[in-house]
Design an enzyme around this catalytic site. Sequence first.
Site, PDB file in Angstrom:
ATOM      1  N   ASP A  40       0.818  -1.219   0.000  1.00  0.00           N
ATOM      2  CA  ASP A  40       0.000   0.000   0.000  1.00  0.00           C
ATOM      3  C   ASP A  40       0.852   1.269   0.000  1.00  0.00           C
ATOM      4  O   ASP A  40       0.414   2.326   0.445  1.00  0.00           O
ATOM      5  CB  ASP A  40      -0.980   0.000   1.184  1.00  0.00           C
ATOM      6  CG  ASP A  40      -0.248  -0.074   2.509  1.00  0.00           C
ATOM      7  OD1 ASP A  40       0.982  -0.306   2.490  1.00  0.00           O
ATOM      8  OD2 ASP A  40      -0.900   0.104   3.558  1.00  0.00           O
ATOM      9  N   HIS A 243      23.151   4.598 -20.133  1.00  0.00           N
ATOM     10  CA  HIS A 243      22.093   4.756 -19.123  1.00  0.00           C
ATOM     11  C   HIS A 243      22.395   3.971 -17.851  1.00  0.00           C
ATOM     12  O   HIS A 243      21.498   3.416 -17.222  1.00  0.00           O
ATOM     13  CB  HIS A 243      20.730   4.328 -19.705  1.00  0.00           C
ATOM     14  CG  HIS A 243      20.233   5.282 -20.747  1.00  0.00           C
ATOM     15  ND1 HIS A 243      19.265   4.949 -21.665  1.00  0.00           N
ATOM     16  CD2 HIS A 243      20.580   6.564 -21.026  1.00  0.00           C
ATOM     17  CE1 HIS A 243      19.038   5.989 -22.463  1.00  0.00           C
ATOM     18  NE2 HIS A 243      19.832   6.969 -22.096  1.00  0.00           N
ATOM     19  N   ASP A 260      25.806  12.256 -14.346  1.00  0.00           N
ATOM     20  CA  ASP A 260      24.743  12.928 -15.098  1.00  0.00           C
ATOM     21  C   ASP A 260      23.576  13.041 -14.129  1.00  0.00           C
ATOM     22  O   ASP A 260      22.906  12.048 -13.831  1.00  0.00           O
ATOM     23  CB  ASP A 260      24.386  12.082 -16.326  1.00  0.00           C
ATOM     24  CG  ASP A 260      23.347  12.756 -17.219  1.00  0.00           C
ATOM     25  OD1 ASP A 260      22.708  13.735 -16.782  1.00  0.00           O
ATOM     26  OD2 ASP A 260      23.173  12.278 -18.356  1.00  0.00           O
ATOM     27  N   ASP A 271      19.611  19.367 -16.147  1.00  0.00           N
ATOM     28  CA  ASP A 271      20.222  18.150 -16.698  1.00  0.00           C
ATOM     29  C   ASP A 271      21.691  18.459 -16.971  1.00  0.00           C
ATOM     30  O   ASP A 271      22.017  19.109 -17.961  1.00  0.00           O
ATOM     31  CB  ASP A 271      19.463  17.790 -17.990  1.00  0.00           C
ATOM     32  CG  ASP A 271      19.960  16.499 -18.611  1.00  0.00           C
ATOM     33  OD1 ASP A 271      20.767  15.799 -17.991  1.00  0.00           O
ATOM     34  OD2 ASP A 271      19.514  16.184 -19.738  1.00  0.00           O
ATOM     35  N   HIS A 350      25.295   8.970 -29.539  1.00  0.00           N
ATOM     36  CA  HIS A 350      24.025   9.669 -29.279  1.00  0.00           C
ATOM     37  C   HIS A 350      24.061  11.060 -29.899  1.00  0.00           C
ATOM     38  O   HIS A 350      25.095  11.501 -30.406  1.00  0.00           O
ATOM     39  CB  HIS A 350      23.723   9.716 -27.778  1.00  0.00           C
ATOM     40  CG  HIS A 350      24.749  10.406 -26.928  1.00  0.00           C
ATOM     41  ND1 HIS A 350      24.858  11.776 -26.868  1.00  0.00           N
ATOM     42  CD2 HIS A 350      25.706   9.917 -26.079  1.00  0.00           C
ATOM     43  CE1 HIS A 350      25.819  12.098 -26.018  1.00  0.00           C
ATOM     44  NE2 HIS A 350      26.369  10.993 -25.533  1.00  0.00           N
ATOM     45  N   HIS A 354      18.805  17.783 -26.481  1.00  0.00           N
ATOM     46  CA  HIS A 354      17.340  17.623 -26.547  1.00  0.00           C
ATOM     47  C   HIS A 354      16.713  18.845 -25.906  1.00  0.00           C
ATOM     48  O   HIS A 354      17.386  19.581 -25.170  1.00  0.00           O
ATOM     49  CB  HIS A 354      16.914  16.341 -25.807  1.00  0.00           C
ATOM     50  CG  HIS A 354      17.506  16.196 -24.433  1.00  0.00           C
ATOM     51  ND1 HIS A 354      16.973  16.821 -23.320  1.00  0.00           N
ATOM     52  CD2 HIS A 354      18.616  15.559 -23.990  1.00  0.00           C
ATOM     53  CE1 HIS A 354      17.727  16.542 -22.263  1.00  0.00           C
ATOM     54  NE2 HIS A 354      18.740  15.788 -22.636  1.00  0.00           N
ATOM     55  N   HIS A 361      13.482  15.223 -21.078  1.00  0.00           N
ATOM     56  CA  HIS A 361      13.438  15.188 -22.542  1.00  0.00           C
ATOM     57  C   HIS A 361      12.127  15.877 -22.884  1.00  0.00           C
ATOM     58  O   HIS A 361      11.090  15.242 -22.978  1.00  0.00           O
ATOM     59  CB  HIS A 361      13.496  13.750 -23.066  1.00  0.00           C
ATOM     60  CG  HIS A 361      14.818  13.088 -22.764  1.00  0.00           C
ATOM     61  ND1 HIS A 361      15.036  11.743 -22.851  1.00  0.00           N
ATOM     62  CD2 HIS A 361      16.008  13.613 -22.377  1.00  0.00           C
ATOM     63  CE1 HIS A 361      16.300  11.464 -22.525  1.00  0.00           C
ATOM     64  NE2 HIS A 361      16.898  12.588 -22.228  1.00  0.00           N
ATOM     65  N   GLU A 384      25.375  18.273 -25.086  1.00  0.00           N
ATOM     66  CA  GLU A 384      26.004  17.197 -24.332  1.00  0.00           C
ATOM     67  C   GLU A 384      26.796  16.196 -25.174  1.00  0.00           C
ATOM     68  O   GLU A 384      26.472  15.006 -25.219  1.00  0.00           O
ATOM     69  CB  GLU A 384      24.937  16.444 -23.530  1.00  0.00           C
ATOM     70  CG  GLU A 384      23.700  16.022 -24.323  1.00  0.00           C
ATOM     71  CD  GLU A 384      22.716  15.262 -23.447  1.00  0.00           C
ATOM     72  OE1 GLU A 384      23.134  14.271 -22.812  1.00  0.00           O
ATOM     73  OE2 GLU A 384      21.546  15.648 -23.388  1.00  0.00           O
ATOM     74  N   TYR A 388      32.960   7.645 -25.666  1.00  0.00           N
ATOM     75  CA  TYR A 388      32.883   6.421 -24.853  1.00  0.00           C
ATOM     76  C   TYR A 388      33.741   5.361 -25.515  1.00  0.00           C
ATOM     77  O   TYR A 388      33.419   4.889 -26.614  1.00  0.00           O
ATOM     78  CB  TYR A 388      31.416   5.965 -24.748  1.00  0.00           C
ATOM     79  CG  TYR A 388      30.496   7.129 -24.423  1.00  0.00           C
ATOM     80  CD1 TYR A 388      30.291   7.541 -23.108  1.00  0.00           C
ATOM     81  CD2 TYR A 388      29.878   7.862 -25.445  1.00  0.00           C
ATOM     82  CE1 TYR A 388      29.490   8.638 -22.817  1.00  0.00           C
ATOM     83  CE2 TYR A 388      29.083   8.962 -25.160  1.00  0.00           C
ATOM     84  CZ  TYR A 388      28.898   9.340 -23.851  1.00  0.00           C
ATOM     85  OH  TYR A 388      28.108  10.430 -23.567  1.00  0.00           O
ATOM     86  N   ARG A 405      31.337  12.636 -20.806  1.00  0.00           N
ATOM     87  CA  ARG A 405      30.269  13.470 -21.374  1.00  0.00           C
ATOM     88  C   ARG A 405      30.306  14.789 -20.612  1.00  0.00           C
ATOM     89  O   ARG A 405      30.589  14.813 -19.404  1.00  0.00           O
ATOM     90  CB  ARG A 405      28.895  12.795 -21.241  1.00  0.00           C
ATOM     91  CG  ARG A 405      27.756  13.634 -21.804  1.00  0.00           C
ATOM     92  CD  ARG A 405      26.456  12.849 -22.049  1.00  0.00           C
ATOM     93  NE  ARG A 405      25.883  12.266 -20.847  1.00  0.00           N
ATOM     94  CZ  ARG A 405      25.928  10.991 -20.520  1.00  0.00           C
ATOM     95  NH1 ARG A 405      26.539  10.132 -21.320  1.00  0.00           N
ATOM     96  NH2 ARG A 405      25.384  10.546 -19.407  1.00  0.00           N
ATOM     97  N   GLU A 407      27.775  18.113 -20.218  1.00  0.00           N
ATOM     98  CA  GLU A 407      26.405  18.534 -20.573  1.00  0.00           C
ATOM     99  C   GLU A 407      26.012  19.800 -19.835  1.00  0.00           C
ATOM    100  O   GLU A 407      26.117  19.872 -18.606  1.00  0.00           O
ATOM    101  CB  GLU A 407      25.422  17.413 -20.214  1.00  0.00           C
ATOM    102  CG  GLU A 407      23.965  17.803 -20.429  1.00  0.00           C
ATOM    103  CD  GLU A 407      23.004  16.644 -20.211  1.00  0.00           C
ATOM    104  OE1 GLU A 407      23.302  15.752 -19.393  1.00  0.00           O
ATOM    105  OE2 GLU A 407      21.942  16.645 -20.857  1.00  0.00           O
TER     106      GLU A 407
HETATM  107  N1  GLY Z   1      20.034  12.792 -18.330  1.00  0.00           N
HETATM  108  C1  GLY Z   1      19.429  12.394 -19.533  1.00  0.00           C
HETATM  109  C2  GLY Z   1      20.048  13.001 -20.682  1.00  0.00           C
HETATM  110  O1  GLY Z   1      21.106  13.577 -20.590  1.00  0.00           O
HETATM  111  O2  GLY Z   1      19.495  12.996 -21.755  1.00  0.00           O
HETATM  112 MN    MN Z   2      20.447  15.433 -21.438  1.00  0.00          MN
HETATM  113 MN    MN Z   3      21.895  14.289 -18.747  1.00  0.00          MN
END
Ligand code: GLY
Ligand code: MN
Ligand code: MN
Length: 438
Positions: A40, A243, A260, A271, A350, A354, A361, A384, A388, A405, A407
Amino acid sequence: MTRPILEIQTYAARRKHLQQAMRHGIAIIPTAPEVARNADTHYDYRHDSHFYYPTGFTEPESVLLLIAGDEPQSILFCREKSAEREVWDGFRYGPDAAAEHFGFDAAYPIELLDEKLVELMGNQPVLFYPIGADSTWDARIIKAREAVKAKARTGIQAPNAIRDVRELLNEMRLFKDEHEVGIMRAAAKISCEAHRRAMRFTRPGQYEYEVEAELLHEFCRHGARHPAYTSIVAGGANACTLHYVGNNARLNDGDLLLIDAGGELGGYASDITRTFPINGRFSAAQKDVYEIVLAAQAAAIAAARPVNSWNAPHEAALRVLAQGFIDLKLCKGSVESVLESESYKQFYMHRTGHWLGMDVHDVGEYKVDGNWRSLQSGMVLTVEPGCYIRPSDSVPRDLWNIGIRIEDDVLITSNGNEVLTQAAPKTVNEIEEVMCHE
Ligand code: GLY
Ligand code: MN
Ligand code: MN
């Protein structure tokens, strides 16, 4: 609990804007359901962004109904006041106070929704709602429309067109107003502090979750009670899993740590990604790769300006990365051939960003009429780029398992941009200085 009047007017203005965009018809916008975690207990409640945007209302079991045309109306359905439930769960507005405080033309108990839907849908030419977002709602709305159709002999007509209300809302949400930019600046500031705190805290031998705890502590103590998404705290090779959210490995001397993470404040996301050496000093190989990603990010940020295309930052980052990958002997050939063959994708798979807003996102089309849309003042995006490098016979050994990365969150302004997350240390010098535990 109550909201300032200025804020309330902002939400009311959005409802009016949406009604004008609809021109005529009825819109039904439900908020998110509560979700059970186990037995619950529930996951922490998070409203639906499409519902929150035109209401500012955060209670579950709520629905906004808008009627456009000559006699516009905005109607809220929400939970009734309940002396007993409020003892257990806390304050709830109830329809009367919600209507008055949030400026709806009317508000009703949520239990009346199905009945009122049939009444209010009658003779509306178009039905706007988030088609397909939730099959339970789909069934409920279609059932209400069928009930209206059953009244055809009385002269009442059901909407004969159904449109996705998100098409209209997405376009509105893509352009952030001053109120939103103010919140996003504050969310960014808290998140920058969290990254700085993580850098100061990190030592070899700790576990990833210990660093995660520092991030969450810093978000929460400034009012960002939840991260905007699950934090990625990835030491060494874990950074090459895009991820990665296990966050349970030991941090090794000599490895990098990729974080991240961003806090959510007032319903808006930040982000940020930063990558830094666990022992406080970049190795020569780490620094070589880092400087390339940093230069790619600088080129992308410079390209994030009116009226460049959405894709311009990505293209700018790719050019710098391609040259860097050639210099590092990761890729062979010329910049043009690396871009053409997409051989860079082994190390950068990638895109460079975004939209960012209420959702990490965020909503908003990236193409209009088949072409990348142009960047305009009020849009917020992430920039970003990364690199890798998984172990491979074709890769110099000293580069194995380096995952980087960088960002930032970028607001497009009338003549360029503003980096909202500038305060998070980013250059090699800045990072090494912070990690020196001054
Ligand atoms: N933290 C998700 C991205 O960077 O898209
Ligand atoms: Mn991002
Ligand atoms: Mn991110």
